[in-house]
Design a protein around this motif. Structure first.
Motif, PDB file in Angstrom:
ATOM      1  N   CYS A  72       0.802  -1.235   0.000  1.00 49.59           N
ATOM      2  CA  CYS A  72       0.000   0.000   0.000  1.00 49.59           C
ATOM      3  C   CYS A  72       0.829   1.276   0.000  1.00 49.59           C
ATOM      4  O   CYS A  72       0.256   2.372  -0.065  1.00 49.59           O
ATOM      5  N   SER A 123      -7.177  -2.766   1.041  1.00 52.98           N
ATOM      6  CA  SER A 123      -6.713  -1.488   1.577  1.00 52.98           C
ATOM      7  C   SER A 123      -6.734  -1.555   3.095  1.00 52.98           C
ATOM      8  O   SER A 123      -7.467  -2.365   3.686  1.00 52.98           O
ATOM      9  N   GLN A 146      -3.529  -2.480  -2.418  1.00 53.33           N
ATOM     10  CA  GLN A 146      -2.464  -3.445  -2.642  1.00 53.33           C
ATOM     11  C   GLN A 146      -3.016  -4.638  -3.413  1.00 53.33           C
ATOM     12  O   GLN A 146      -3.982  -5.275  -2.988  1.00 53.33           O
TER      13      GLN A 146
END
Length: 241
Positions: A11, A132, A161
């Motif tokens: 992320c 997330s 991600q």
């Protein structure tokens, strides 16, 4: 002096190394950070991100003189790069990172941890291709000891991600084993348990294992100390031929 390549974790993006790059340059090193596929300014669609594409992004930014630093999930693509081309880098440094075991995906490695810390802190996308971190969990998980401005800075930049590369098994063999390794363990990490990091740190010889009294984000909480540890690691490696 050394050349460092800085690889972010889940992320995040190259932006998380903003304080470490000048700290390393102040010590006389060269340093650059990259955005992994679908992160930061990289335009790759999440559906197209693979462990191979993450590996290739690392290899494209490395040279035989480069010390590659991988944070958290970043331990996987840097390990894949070492397995694919062990002469394409000088050494690997795992910064509170996953060190893969042969044939294991990162998700499998995370499940092996003695404690699970992030299960209720993430949410999957509607299409199931990414996840997330819930904004109200970000500070406690990643940045609890960082300067106050860190959280709004990060929240404006954190991105989804891709799940696929983290669910891909990574075969490792002699190619990976021949690359020198160091491990920096964060003793106050709330994301990857400290005792699990200690276990994974044994992939590096004892004299190449370091501890920093930090959260999961020493690049924000202790950038100068982190740069000094990286400087020490560089000094401990054999000189370039």
């Amino acid at each position: 002096m050394a050349d460092f390549l800085l690889v972010h974790g889940s992320c995040h993006g190259a932006w998380c190394w903003r304080d470490v790059v000048p700290a390393l340059e102040h010590l006389g090193h060269s340093a650059h950070a990259i955005d992994m596929p679908s992160h930061g300014s990289d335009p790759t669609p999440i559906a197209d991100v693979t462990l191979r594409s993450c590996r290739d992004a690392v290899l494209s930014a490395s040279s035989p003189q480069t010390i590659i630093v991988g944070h958290s999930w970043g331990g996987y693509p840097i390990s894949a790069a070492a397995e694919a081309d062990p002469k394409g880098m000088k050494a690997l440094v795992y910064l509170c990172a996953y060190v893969p075991e042969d044939g294991q995906s990162m998700i499998e490695m995370r499940r092996k941890s003695p404690r699970q810390t992030i299960g209720d802190a993430v949410e999957k996308s509607a299409d199931g291709l990414s996840y997330s971190v819930k904004p109200d969990r970000v500070q406690a998980l990643f940045y609890h000891d960082c300067p106050p401005a860190t959280v709004p800075y990060a929240l404006a930049r954190l991105c989804p991600q891709a799940t696929a590369p983290q669910d891909t098994p990574l075969p490792l063999g002699d190619q990976f084993k021949q690359v020198p390794k160091a491990y920096i363990r964060a003793s106050d990490d709330q994301t990857i348990p400290n005792e699990y990091q200690e276990h994974m740190s044994h992939a590096a010889p004892q004299h190449m294992r370091y501890v920093i009294d930090s959260s999961h984000s020493p690049f924000f909480s202790h950038p100068n100390q982190l740069a000094e540890i990286l400087d020490e690691i560089a000094s401990s490696l054999p000189p370039d031929p």
